[in-house]
Write a protein that holds these residues in place. Structure first.
Motif, short mmCIF file in Angstrom:
data_model
loop_
_atom_site.label_atom_id
_atom_site.label_comp_id
_atom_site.label_asym_id
_atom_site.label_seq_id
_atom_site.Cartn_x
_atom_site.Cartn_y
_atom_site.Cartn_z
N TYR A 276 0.81 -1.21 0.00
CA TYR A 276 0.00 0.00 0.00
C TYR A 276 0.85 1.27 0.00
O TYR A 276 0.42 2.31 -0.50
N GLY A 277 2.04 1.18 0.56
CA GLY A 277 2.94 2.33 0.50
C GLY A 277 3.35 2.63 -0.92
O GLY A 277 3.33 3.78 -1.37
N GLU A 278 3.71 1.59 -1.68
CA GLU A 278 4.06 1.75 -3.10
C GLU A 278 2.86 2.24 -3.90
O GLU A 278 3.00 3.11 -4.77
N LEU A 279 1.70 1.69 -3.61
CA LEU A 279 0.49 2.10 -4.31
C LEU A 279 0.19 3.57 -4.04
O LEU A 279 -0.11 4.34 -4.97
N SER A 280 0.26 3.98 -2.78
CA SER A 280 0.01 5.38 -2.43
C SER A 280 0.98 6.32 -3.13
O SER A 280 0.57 7.36 -3.68
N ASN A 281 2.25 5.96 -3.14
CA ASN A 281 3.24 6.81 -3.79
C ASN A 281 2.98 6.93 -5.29
O ASN A 281 3.10 8.02 -5.87
N SER A 282 2.59 5.82 -5.92
CA SER A 282 2.34 5.83 -7.36
C SER A 282 1.09 6.65 -7.70
O SER A 282 1.09 7.45 -8.64
N LEU A 283 0.02 6.46 -6.92
CA LEU A 283 -1.20 7.23 -7.15
C LEU A 283 -0.96 8.72 -6.92
O LEU A 283 -1.45 9.57 -7.69
N SER A 284 -0.22 9.04 -5.87
CA SER A 284 0.05 10.44 -5.54
C SER A 284 0.87 11.14 -6.61
O SER A 284 0.80 12.36 -6.75
N ARG A 285 1.65 10.37 -7.35
CA ARG A 285 2.46 10.93 -8.44
C ARG A 285 1.67 10.99 -9.76
O ARG A 285 1.60 12.03 -10.40
N ASP A 286 1.08 9.86 -10.15
CA ASP A 286 0.58 9.74 -11.52
C ASP A 286 -0.80 10.35 -11.74
O ASP A 286 -1.09 10.84 -12.83
N VAL A 287 -1.68 10.32 -10.73
CA VAL A 287 -3.01 10.92 -10.90
C VAL A 287 -2.91 12.43 -11.11
O VAL A 287 -3.42 12.96 -12.10
N PRO A 288 -2.25 13.19 -10.21
CA PRO A 288 -2.15 14.64 -10.45
C PRO A 288 -1.34 14.98 -11.69
O PRO A 288 -1.63 15.96 -12.37
N LEU A 289 -0.31 14.17 -12.01
CA LEU A 289 0.50 14.44 -13.19
C LEU A 289 -0.33 14.32 -14.46
O LEU A 289 -0.27 15.18 -15.35
N TYR A 290 -1.14 13.26 -14.56
CA TYR A 290 -2.01 13.09 -15.73
C TYR A 290 -2.95 14.29 -15.89
O TYR A 290 -3.12 14.82 -16.99
N LEU A 291 -3.54 14.72 -14.80
CA LEU A 291 -4.49 15.83 -14.87
C LEU A 291 -3.81 17.14 -15.22
O LEU A 291 -4.34 17.94 -15.99
N LEU A 292 -2.62 17.37 -14.68
CA LEU A 292 -1.86 18.56 -15.04
C LEU A 292 -1.53 18.57 -16.52
O LEU A 292 -1.64 19.60 -17.21
N GLU A 293 -1.09 17.43 -17.04
CA GLU A 293 -0.70 17.34 -18.45
C GLU A 293 -1.89 17.50 -19.39
O GLU A 293 -1.71 17.83 -20.57
N HIS A 294 -3.10 17.27 -18.86
CA HIS A 294 -4.30 17.41 -19.68
C HIS A 294 -5.12 18.64 -19.27
O HIS A 294 -6.31 18.74 -19.59
N SER A 295 -4.47 19.57 -18.59
CA SER A 295 -5.05 20.88 -18.24
C SER A 295 -6.37 20.75 -17.49
O SER A 295 -7.34 21.46 -17.75
N LYS A 296 -6.40 19.82 -16.54
CA LYS A 296 -7.59 19.63 -15.72
C LYS A 296 -7.31 20.06 -14.28
O LYS A 296 -6.18 20.36 -13.92
N GLU A 297 -8.35 20.08 -13.48
CA GLU A 297 -8.22 20.55 -12.11
C GLU A 297 -7.36 19.61 -11.27
O GLU A 297 -7.30 18.41 -11.54
N PRO A 298 -6.70 20.14 -10.24
CA PRO A 298 -5.88 19.29 -9.38
C PRO A 298 -6.72 18.22 -8.68
O PRO A 298 -7.88 18.44 -8.34
N GLN A 299 -6.10 17.07 -8.49
CA GLN A 299 -6.72 15.98 -7.74
C GLN A 299 -5.61 15.17 -7.11
O GLN A 299 -4.75 14.64 -7.81
#
Length: 218
Positions: free
Chosen positions: A174-197
């Motif tokens: 779950y530590g690895e999962l949390s780190n990956s989600l915390s990185r990739d979810v906001p990065l995807y949204l930033l790269e697609h000009s969407k609101e922070p999450q």
């Protein structure tokens, strides 16, 4: 999709995977009672995985609720499923572990602006206490939207959650999962000009020292 992954990736027996779609409030409460009775009958020797994708909403006091399909902003207190009730039922009979995966937001906005439109002002949700052997991996912070992406055909949080389960065959802690989600979810949204999450992990004092080493498959 998560029900399929629970069976095919996590190896949970088909009969132990319960899928509710377009669930009304009584259906969710009945299922919580059934799970509670299973845990009680097994004297706590049980592990629960709960995945919820849908709406959430705070009431006028800021208490947060899951929103079944038959509930609107007008009757959230009467028919919504409060997170305090929801979490309390899951740990009532002391299961060995509970993992809640929550692709929902409680800001009054998200996939469908209709819920927000019924309220005249944005209400700040209250923090909900986490107790027992339970952790909650949530798709966003209390005041953010949990966003759906047409290209991914999923909520962004759910897309990456399923991706990591598939890529690791469930052997991700779950530590690895949390780190990956915390990185990739906001990065995807930033790269697609969407609101922070920003996904977050909520844990109880009981699990504060151990949750990062938990795995879906033990």
């Amino acid at each position: 999709s998560f029900a399929d992954y629970a069976e095919k990736i996590l190896g949970i027996e088909r009969g132990k995977v319960k899928l509710l779609t377009n669930a009304q409030d009584y259906m969710i409460k009945q299922e919580l009672d059934r799970l509670n009775n299973i845990v009680k009958t097994r004297n706590g020797d049980a592990e629960l995985f709960i995945y919820y994708s849908g709406h959430g909403l705070p009431d006028i006091n800021g208490e947060t609720y899951l929103m079944p399909v038959n509930v609107s902003a007008a009757n959230v207190q009467a028919a919504g499923i409060s997170l305090n009730y929801f979490y309390g039922k899951l740990i009532e009979n002391n299961p060995a572990r509970v993992t809640v995966l929550l692709d929902a937001c409680f800001s009054g906005a998200g996939r469908n602006e209709g819920l927000l439109a019924a309220k005249s002002a944005r209400i700040k949700p209250q923090k909900t206490a986490i107790n027992g052997n339970m952790i909650v991996i949530s798709s966003s912070t209390d005041e953010q939207k949990s966003q759906f992406d047409e290209g991914l055909k999923h909520g962004v949080f759910t897309y990456y959650l399923l991706k990591y389960l598939k890529d690791t065959k469930g052997q991700i802690n779950y530590g690895e999962l949390s780190n990956s989600l915390s990185r990739d979810v906001p990065l995807y949204l930033l790269e697609h000009s969407k609101e922070p999450q920003n996904p977050q992990v909520l844990y109880s004092p009981v699990t504060s020292e151990s949750w990062q080493s938990w795995k879906f498959i033990r």
